[in-house]
Design a protein around this motif. Sequence first.
Motif, mmCIF file in Angstrom:
data_model
loop_
_atom_site.group_PDB
_atom_site.id
_atom_site.type_symbol
_atom_site.label_atom_id
_atom_site.label_comp_id
_atom_site.label_asym_id
_atom_site.label_seq_id
_atom_site.Cartn_x
_atom_site.Cartn_y
_atom_site.Cartn_z
ATOM 1 N N UNK A 7 1.171 -1.421 -0.109
ATOM 2 C CA UNK A 7 -0.107 -0.214 0.199
ATOM 3 C C UNK A 7 0.941 1.623 0.414
ATOM 4 N N UNK A 8 1.314 1.452 -0.956
ATOM 5 C CA UNK A 8 1.895 3.056 -1.071
ATOM 6 C C UNK A 8 1.983 4.198 -0.173
ATOM 7 N N UNK A 9 -0.004 4.351 -0.353
ATOM 8 C CA UNK A 9 0.154 5.526 1.143
ATOM 9 C C UNK A 9 0.390 5.014 2.238
ATOM 10 N N UNK A 10 0.637 3.797 2.805
ATOM 11 C CA UNK A 10 1.268 3.801 3.829
ATOM 12 C C UNK A 10 3.135 3.914 4.016
ATOM 13 N N UNK A 11 3.204 4.203 2.707
ATOM 14 C CA UNK A 11 4.804 3.610 2.446
ATOM 15 C C UNK A 11 5.142 5.024 3.207
ATOM 16 N N UNK A 12 6.920 4.410 3.447
ATOM 17 C CA UNK A 12 7.513 6.006 3.692
ATOM 18 C C UNK A 12 8.410 6.403 2.293
ATOM 19 N N UNK A 13 8.425 7.911 2.020
ATOM 20 C CA UNK A 13 8.740 8.755 0.390
ATOM 21 C C UNK A 13 9.987 9.596 0.780
ATOM 22 N N UNK A 14 10.894 9.302 0.171
ATOM 23 C CA UNK A 14 12.481 9.684 -0.051
ATOM 24 C C UNK A 14 11.547 11.181 -0.071
ATOM 25 N N UNK A 15 12.485 11.907 0.657
ATOM 26 C CA UNK A 15 11.607 13.797 0.824
ATOM 27 C C UNK A 15 12.475 14.033 -0.415
ATOM 28 N N UNK A 16 13.468 14.061 -0.887
ATOM 29 C CA UNK A 16 14.481 14.404 -1.887
ATOM 30 C C UNK A 16 13.952 14.348 -3.400
ATOM 31 N N UNK A 17 13.100 13.018 -3.522
ATOM 32 C CA UNK A 17 12.750 13.136 -4.825
ATOM 33 C C UNK A 17 11.412 12.460 -5.011
ATOM 34 N N UNK A 18 10.415 12.286 -3.925
ATOM 35 C CA UNK A 18 9.309 11.769 -3.207
ATOM 36 C C UNK A 18 8.874 10.391 -3.895
ATOM 37 N N UNK A 19 10.365 9.710 -4.307
ATOM 38 C CA UNK A 19 10.364 8.194 -4.469
ATOM 39 C C UNK A 19 9.814 7.725 -3.067
ATOM 40 N N UNK A 20 8.728 6.574 -3.296
ATOM 41 C CA UNK A 20 8.221 6.134 -2.879
ATOM 42 C C UNK A 20 8.688 4.637 -2.315
#
Length: 171
Positions: free
Chosen positions: A79-92
């Motif tokens: 579930x991408x909505x529950x995953x961490x996202x990298x702040x530098x490029x929004x990589x999920x």
Amino acid sequence: MKDFQEMSRGRFSCRNFSPKEVPEELIATIVETARLCPTAANRQPYHVWVIKSQELLEKVKSTTRSNYGAPLIFAVGVDPAKAWTRRYDAKNGADIDGGIVATHIMLSATDLGLGSLWVGSFDPVALSKLLPGAEGYEMIAMICVGYPQENCSPSPMHSDRKPVGELFTEV
């Protein structure tokens, strides 16, 4: 427990499973190993469906051409909505986390003397419609698990590896 390097060299994609059922205690060990795997920021944005009923296994076969008679399939969804996202490029990180879970399932199965196969070629929408509670999850892998048939062996391409210098750079 096998030496990790030995296990890594010996593991291969099993494409010929015995119909012998996998005991519940081995399934529980695989589940616990996968549950303990690392995920980004410990978000654990995945769910795994442990498919062992013959009826559902037959239905799941319709979602892929990769059917090798495995008596057990672990379907991994994220579930991408529950995953961490990298702040530098929004990589999920959902797919990465799901890949770590799937890898732990395969390695745990190998450690227990079972064969495994990562199936990536399947219809994710059709698969999710077969699984209870799969709404909101992106199905990323099916891991077939079971006892290999006696004549099961690695594919001819199994040993083909690029040289270290082509894949790794020391800096």
